[in-house]
Every structure is written in C-alpha cells, then in structure tokens.
Design an enzyme around this catalytic site. Structure first.
Site, mmCIF file in Angstrom:
data_model
loop_
_atom_site.group_PDB
_atom_site.id
_atom_site.type_symbol
_atom_site.label_atom_id
_atom_site.label_comp_id
_atom_site.label_asym_id
_atom_site.label_seq_id
_atom_site.Cartn_x
_atom_site.Cartn_y
_atom_site.Cartn_z
ATOM 1 N N LYS A 1 27.864 -9.922 17.942
ATOM 2 C CA LYS A 1 27.796 -10.601 16.650
ATOM 3 C C LYS A 1 27.141 -11.977 16.813
ATOM 4 C CE LYS A 1 31.455 -7.954 14.486
ATOM 5 N NZ LYS A 1 32.913 -7.776 14.437
ATOM 6 N N LYS B 1 19.221 6.325 13.666
ATOM 7 C CA LYS B 1 20.586 6.455 13.144
ATOM 8 C C LYS B 1 20.628 5.907 11.710
ATOM 9 C CE LYS B 1 25.178 4.525 13.935
ATOM 10 N NZ LYS B 1 25.712 3.441 13.257
ATOM 11 N N LYS C 1 23.136 1.030 7.183
ATOM 12 C CA LYS C 1 22.772 0.044 6.157
ATOM 13 C C LYS C 1 21.766 -0.958 6.690
ATOM 14 C CE LYS C 1 26.891 -1.549 5.593
ATOM 15 N NZ LYS C 1 27.707 -0.530 6.236
HETATM 16 P P1 ADP Z 1 26.481 1.025 9.089
HETATM 17 O O1 ADP Z 1 25.806 1.378 10.401
HETATM 18 O O2 ADP Z 1 25.770 1.581 7.919
HETATM 19 O O3 ADP Z 1 26.750 -0.472 8.967
HETATM 20 P P2 ADP Z 1 29.256 1.151 9.717
HETATM 21 O O4 ADP Z 1 28.988 0.538 11.058
HETATM 22 O O5 ADP Z 1 29.920 0.323 8.665
HETATM 23 O O6 ADP Z 1 27.886 1.733 9.138
HETATM 24 O O7 ADP Z 1 30.058 2.504 9.963
HETATM 25 C C1 ADP Z 1 31.272 2.866 9.355
HETATM 26 C C2 ADP Z 1 31.706 4.200 9.942
HETATM 27 O O8 ADP Z 1 30.714 5.205 9.711
HETATM 28 C C3 ADP Z 1 31.893 4.154 11.472
HETATM 29 O O9 ADP Z 1 33.008 4.956 11.800
HETATM 30 C C4 ADP Z 1 30.638 4.783 12.027
HETATM 31 O O10 ADP Z 1 30.867 5.413 13.268
HETATM 32 C C5 ADP Z 1 30.269 5.785 10.933
HETATM 33 N N1 ADP Z 1 28.803 5.934 10.877
HETATM 34 C C6 ADP Z 1 27.923 5.024 10.383
HETATM 35 N N2 ADP Z 1 26.655 5.476 10.460
HETATM 36 C C7 ADP Z 1 26.713 6.698 11.040
HETATM 37 C C8 ADP Z 1 25.727 7.692 11.377
HETATM 38 N N3 ADP Z 1 24.440 7.497 11.135
HETATM 39 N N4 ADP Z 1 26.151 8.836 11.944
HETATM 40 C C9 ADP Z 1 27.481 9.052 12.175
HETATM 41 N N5 ADP Z 1 28.450 8.170 11.876
HETATM 42 C C10 ADP Z 1 28.094 7.000 11.307
#
Ligand code: ADP
Ligand code: TRP
Length: 321
Positions: free
Chosen positions: A111, A190, A193
C-alpha cells in the site's frame, strides 16, 4: 463449523468478485454452515477519506450481497462498525503484538508502494482483522490469496494471547480455495477495478453490453476455426453457462463460421440468464433502505451476542475485571 469473512466495501462489484468470492460464501450458506459475514467499514477507513463515499459504498455493498443471495435468516450479516466491541479486542491484541510481525506484512508495504500514506491505521490493519476473526471464535476464514499472511498474523496473535493468558481464543484456519480460478477481465488480465477491465455485476444493461462487446479478441476472421482456450469470451462464458452451452460454443468456435461477435452475444445472454433475478432483487431492495438497514442492525445484534462471551473472558483474563 463457524465460518467468518469480511469484505471491504469498495465500489462496484464485478464478475471476478462474484466468481472469486461471493459464490463461495453462498455455497457455504447453502451447505448449512454458520456463516458470519460483515462489511469491513472500519478497514475501509484506512483508504477512504470521503464520508459520503464511505456511506454510499457500504450501502451499495449491503445491497450487492443481499441481491446476490446472502440470506439474513441463515447468515449473520452486519456492518463491522455496528459492533464496536471489536475495537476493544483489537487493543487487547495489540498489546501482545510484536512490531516486527506487522512490519513484515506485505500488504502494508504494497500500500505504501502504491502511494498510500503511512498511517497507524494502515499499519495496525492486521490487528483489527485478527480481532474481527477472534472475537467470534471463528473456525474457518475464507479469503483470497492476498489475505493469507493476515490469517497467519491472526493465528500468531491468538496463540500469543493464549500463551500469555490461558486458552481463550480459538485459533482459526484460513480457507483459500485453490479451485477458484482468476476471472479474466475484458483485456485478458485479471479482472480488477484498478485495471479498468471489469464486467460489472450490477449496472445498466447498456454498460454491461458495452463491457462484454469490448472484450479483446484476436483478428481471426469470422470463417476461420478458433481455439476456445485462447478466447477470453469463452473463458468467461464457462463460468456463466451450462455445460451443454459451453460445449456448444467450443464446437462452434472450433468449426469456424462463428465469429467472436456471436460468442459475445451468447455471453451477454448467459449473463442476463444468470443475473437478471439478482438485478431485480437489488432494485427492490434499493427502494427499501430502512429494510436493508434493519437487516444490518439485526445482524449486528446477533453478532454482538456471539461476541459477548469472548470479550468477557478476555477482559477477565487480562485483569480488566
Ligand atoms: P479488485 O481487484 O477489483 O479491487 P478486490 O481486491 O476488492 O477486487 O477483491 C474482492 C474479492 O474478490 C477478493 O476475495 C478477491 O480474491 C476476489 N476477486 C477479485 N477479482 C477477482 C478475479 N479477477 N478473479 C477471481 N477472484 C477475484
Ligand atoms: N482484509 C480483508 C480484505 O481486504 C477484509 C477483512 C477485514 C476480513 N476483516 C476480515 C476478511 C476478517 C476476513 C476476516 O479482503
């Protein structure tokens, strides 16, 4: 088996969140486990400084989960900050937390590397997370791979506390489903957001369509055979469609004469088949904010009742009572 997990409300959810995290929670609920699920708004404060945005994100996240199928009659669903007891346990854990344990945490260092301010809240994040888990004597904590180290910290702190004061806190296990594939985004990386490549779960039909139609494909002409395994549209379709539909698309792609545009249309239809009911439910809930609020408050009451014996035992053990 008591299963607990927390989710930071963090804006619009997407298919990656659904297939990577939410589906897993729904499965646990369906299997009849005792599921504790909370919206980690205290944690979100480590990165969100806009009060209106935090409020909105928390409300949206509540709607998202309920619309996806979290059932408050079976799952205890609440907002973290509605159970302030967690802060008391966080303090009681922090006094046995070695600085070095937190200094080693990757997520803190990541971070900072991403330009976040080095605050105490960000540094102490894992201690609050340990309190979230230990307050409810959780057995199993489903999390993504990125949270594995935080679970190790939680286990360490439970053991340290128990060594100092007696066997009070249950040492939980992490559950990191290896079977959960990473959902690709519209550009093949992947879905996330932060990469601007999401297919949103809840948005206007137009935005969803634009996202799906914008999935990157190669330049193989319409007539030519295509390799399903090199097709992002197909890999997302596999998550949404029935196995017969998936086989059918693979056959059509391999045969040629079936364009990526056709595959995208099939994907859009599969998205609507799967999520239209959730979208309708979300709209209904969004029109009843007091009802949603009452669900969270009721969840918080049940969570507090579950937390009370742990906190009492901990307070006694350390000499506060
Ligand atoms: P982002 O990458 O969009 O910020 P987060 O980190 O907030 O998403 O992820 C929230 C949850 O969703 C976590 O448990 C994460 O492992 C799952 N997750 C997010 N993106 C993916 C993805 N592309 N494939 C599988 N699981 C995901
Ligand atoms: N740190 C977790 C995440 O960002 C969210 C979280 C907070 C959590 N407290 C928790 C997850 C307790 C599991 C258990 O994903």
């Amino acid at each position: 088996m008591r299963i607990l997990t927390g989710i930071q409300p963090s804006g619009q959810i997407h298919l990656g969140n659904y297939f990577g995290a939410i589906r897993n929670i729904l499965e646990m609920q369906e299997k009849g486990h005792e599921v504790f699920l909370f919206l980690a708004d205290f944690h979100a404060l480590t990165t969100v400084r806009d009060p209106a945005a935090l409020r909105q994100m928390t409300r949206d996240a509540a709607l998202d989960f309920l619309a996806c199928g979290v059932d408050p009659s079976r799952t205890i669903f609440w907002r973290q900050s509605d159970v302030p007891e967690v802060q008391e346990l966080a303090w009681l854990l922090s006094v046995v937390t070695p600085m070095g344990l937190l200094e080693r945490c990757h997520s803190y260092k990541d971070k900072l590397a991403h330009g976040k301010e080095a605050t105490h809240g960000l540094f102490a994040y894992p201690v609050l997370m340990a309190a979230d888990i230990l307050l409810y004597q959780s057995d199993l904590v489903p999390v993504g791979k990125d949270q594995k180290q935080h679970l190790e910290v939680t286990r360490d702190l439970a053991i340290k506390f128990n060594n100092a004061y007696g066997e009070i806190l249950k040492v939980p296990d992490a559950y990191i489903p290896e079977s959960v594939a990473t959902v690709p985004g519209t550009d093949g990386q992947k879905m996330s957001k932060s990469y601007g490549n999401i297919i949103p779960l809840f948005d206007t039909p137009k935005k969803v369509k634009t996202a799906i139609m914008g999935i990157v494909t190669d330049s193989t002409p319409m007539e030519a055979p295509k390799d399903p395994d090199n097709c992002i549209v197909y890999s997302i379709y596999k998550l949404l469609a029935s196995s017969e539909q998936v086989d059918e698309m693979a056959t059509k792609l391999r045969a040629g004469g079936y364009g990526y545009g056709d595959a995208k249309k099939a994907l859009l239809a599969a998205y609507h088949d799967k999520f239209d009911a959730c979208i309708a439910r979300r709209e209904e809930l969004a029109a009843k904010p007091e009802y949603v609020e009452s669900i969270l408050r009721d969840g918080a009451e049940r969570a507090r009742a579950a937390a009370a014996p742990t906190l009492r035992a901990v307070r006694k053990a350390v000499g506060l009572e």
